[in-house]
Enzyme design. Structure first.
Site, PDB file in Angstrom:
ATOM      1  N   THR A  33       0.847  -1.189   0.000  1.00 56.63           N
ATOM      2  CA  THR A  33       0.000   0.000   0.000  1.00 56.63           C
ATOM      3  C   THR A  33       0.884   1.241   0.000  1.00 56.63           C
ATOM      4  OG1 THR A  33      -0.122  -0.104   2.409  1.00 56.63           O
ATOM      5  CG2 THR A  33      -1.920  -1.107   1.180  1.00 56.63           C
ATOM      6  N   VAL A  64     -10.184   3.554   2.667  1.00 57.11           N
ATOM      7  CA  VAL A  64     -10.470   2.321   1.938  1.00 57.11           C
ATOM      8  C   VAL A  64      -9.287   2.022   1.017  1.00 57.11           C
ATOM      9  CG1 VAL A  64     -11.992   1.153   0.304  1.00 57.11           C
ATOM     10  CG2 VAL A  64     -12.955   2.717   2.011  1.00 57.11           C
ATOM     11  N   LYS A 137      -6.910 -16.348  10.812  1.00 54.55           N
ATOM     12  CA  LYS A 137      -7.957 -17.389  10.756  1.00 54.55           C
ATOM     13  C   LYS A 137      -7.563 -18.495   9.773  1.00 54.55           C
ATOM     14  CE  LYS A 137     -12.844 -18.147   9.713  1.00 54.55           C
ATOM     15  NZ  LYS A 137     -14.176 -17.533   9.525  1.00 54.55           N
ATOM     16  N   HIS A 284       8.289 -11.114  54.343  1.00 55.23           N
ATOM     17  CA  HIS A 284       6.836 -11.277  54.234  1.00 55.23           C
ATOM     18  C   HIS A 284       6.147  -9.951  53.931  1.00 55.23           C
ATOM     19  CE1 HIS A 284       7.226 -15.413  55.288  1.00 55.23           C
ATOM     20  NE2 HIS A 284       7.674 -15.167  56.495  1.00 55.23           N
TER      21      HIS A 284
END
Length: 525
Positions: A33, A64, A137, A284
């Protein structure tokens, strides 16, 4: 599965050119791009812009670019389903085998002090997360790269495997990719839901999304029958315990890390001034010895005197470079230590420490930075607060008794007040000469904490005559004043604010104590 075509669209362009060159050298076609394509083409690479590839130009001021079937079809088509492959072939959609994408710099944008809502909105990425999620995916056929740190290893694996990446590698990249987009969306949610109805920042978001990385699985939790792990903030606050570097020793335990955090948070508050070398010994989660002096050695010797019994098996933190004098002093006392923390160690000190194979030695940069929030898990929920960064100066003290503290007493009172901040409530701290003399912690009654602190000092053979005392919260009754006066204290620092302040002040006057109010408490639960 060989990588033949890669799509590269990056906001963070670190290493992008070298990665693209490595891909091209292995015969991979490059899609990209605007800004990324310009950079790669400027370096002489053959790059096809997305607009030319899809037949549609970037539009709507770049909103877009990649939201197109020719992009997502090439990413999402399952390589093991003939019908998927037939569909993309029918529509002239080549497969995209590698997606290298990271997202608009939303976090960096909102970090700017003058950021506007419009600026933030324009830096919410849409096409990037869509491509990342699509590729993740379909990891069985596509590699998705979101971290520049992975570039070198991926190129090496491709070179060794005729341009292919293993299924295990692609699955690992997919997991990282889903984490990347989840945290991106979480940052957006946290920021937007922390705006009020007029779009002004609020203190806390309505919806809080948290993210941490697992550093290691620990041997066990607080007890051997509990399982535990240590998680780190993805961007740790500089100087926080999560940024430690372990130089030697056994693995840190759950309790080691918790106590080390308490020690480090306390010691790093002692900076500046003539006697600014500080030593904190924690047992502690409570300080059992704290001291400041001109050298770390003398600070350690004073801190150890406070409670040598409790110091056994404790955690020690220093705010300066540890040398052999300090290590020799620990050895002479046969001081068994679980964890040693410091900003640095001399080479000779490291050599001496190497003989203590089990001693955990941590190196940590010194910084007073604080995280924006502190968290505490409760059943079914989470308590969130800003850190306790309230500091008192001598000019802030309000003298409420007939007697006023001397300048030397004020120094000790401020020292005691700083230590009390790190002692579990109810907290009482006797101090004198830049060291703790007795510490009473975690009692249900403040007068009991006072008795315990005085008793521990006496057991250690320390003289309380002329000492100063800090109380983390107000004295609800005069009995605590009576006990500390009887022990020999001559000055007191406390927040004030009790219904019986007049009674407590009167008790202090009866005993000839100098008492000052800070106006703020330091509860620590």
């Amino acid at each position: 599965m060989k990588i033949r075509q890669a799509l590269i669209s990056l906001s963070d362009k670190r290493g992008a050119l070298e990665f693209a060159q490595g891909l091209a050298a292995q015969g991979v076609k490059l899609l990209s791009t605007g800004g990324t394509a310009k950079q790669l083409r400027g370096a002489g690479l053959d790059v096809r812009e997305i607009g030319d590839y899809t037949g549609f130009p970037e539009m709507l001021d770049g909103r877009v670019k990649t939201l197109h079937p020719k992009v997502h079809g090439g990413i999402l088509a399952r390589r093991d389903l003939p019908e998927h492959l037939a569909t993309i072939e029918r529509h002239d959609i080549p497969t995209i085998d590698l997606v290298c994408v990271n997202l608009y710099p939303f976090r960096e944008t909102i970090a700017k002090p003058d950021v506007t809502l419009e600026d933030a909105i324009e830096n919410i990425d849409i096409g990037g997360p869509a491509m990342v999620r699509s590729a993740a995916k379909n990891y069985t056929g596509v590699a998705v790269v979101t971290d520049p740190e992975d570039y070198t290893a991926l190129l090496a694996e491709m070179l060794a495997n005729d341009g292919a990446l293993s299924l295990a590698t692609r699955f690992g990249l997919a997991k990282k990719a889903f984490t990347h987009t989840a945290r991106y969306d979480a940052t957006i949610s946290n920021w937007l839901t922390a705006l009020d109805e007029t779009n002004k920042p609020k203190q806390f978001p309505d919806k809080l999304q948290l993210a941490f990385d697992c550093v290691e699985t620990l041997r066990y939790g607080e007890n051997p029958h509990q399982q535990a792990a240590f998680y780190r903030d993805p961007i740790p606050t500089p100087g926080s315990i999560a940024a430690y570097k372990q130089l030697q020793g056994k693995e840190l335990s759950y309790n080691n890390i918790a106590d080390a955090d308490a020690a480090w948070e306390c010691v790093k508050t002692f900076t500046g001034g003539v006697n600014s070398a500080a030593c904190v010994i924690i047992k502690h989660a409570n300080p059992c010895g704290v001291a400041i002096d001109s050298t770390l050695l003398s600070a350690y010797e004073k801190a150890f005197k406070t409670d040598s019994s409790s110091a056994f098996g404790g955690i020690i933190a220093f705010n300066g470079t540890v040398d052999t004098d300090v290590i020799k002093a620990m050895n002479e006392r046969k001081h068994f230590v679980e964890v040693l923390i410091a900003p640095a160690y001399t080479p000779a000190a490291k050599e001496m420490l190497a003989s203590k194979q089990n001693l955990r030695v941590l190196e940590l940069p010194l910084s007073n930075n604080c995280p924006p929030f502190e968290f505490k898990r409760v059943g079914g929920g989470l308590l969130v607060q800003t850190p306790d960064t309230f500091n008192v100066q001598a000019s802030d003290l309000k003298v409420v008794t007939h007697a006023a503290p001397t300048s030397a007493q004020i120094e000790d009172l401020l020292f005691a007040w700083r230590v009390a901040k790190f002692v579990k409530s109810n907290a009482i701290v006797f101090c004198g000469g830049g060291m703790t003399l007795g510490v009473g912690a975690g009692q249900m009654s403040r007068v009991d904490s006072t008795r315990i602190a005085a008793s521990k000092a006496q057991n250690a053979g320390l003289v309380l005559a002329g000492s100063c005392v800090a109380s983390d919260a107000f004295f609800p009754f005069r009995d605590g004043l009576d006990v500390l006066a009887e022990a020999g204290a001559k000055s007191v620092i406390q927040p004030g604010g009790s219904m019986r302040d007049d009674e407590v002040i009167a008790a202090a006057n009866e005993h000839g104590l100098a008492m000052v109010f800070t106006g703020a408490r330091h509860f620590r639960h």
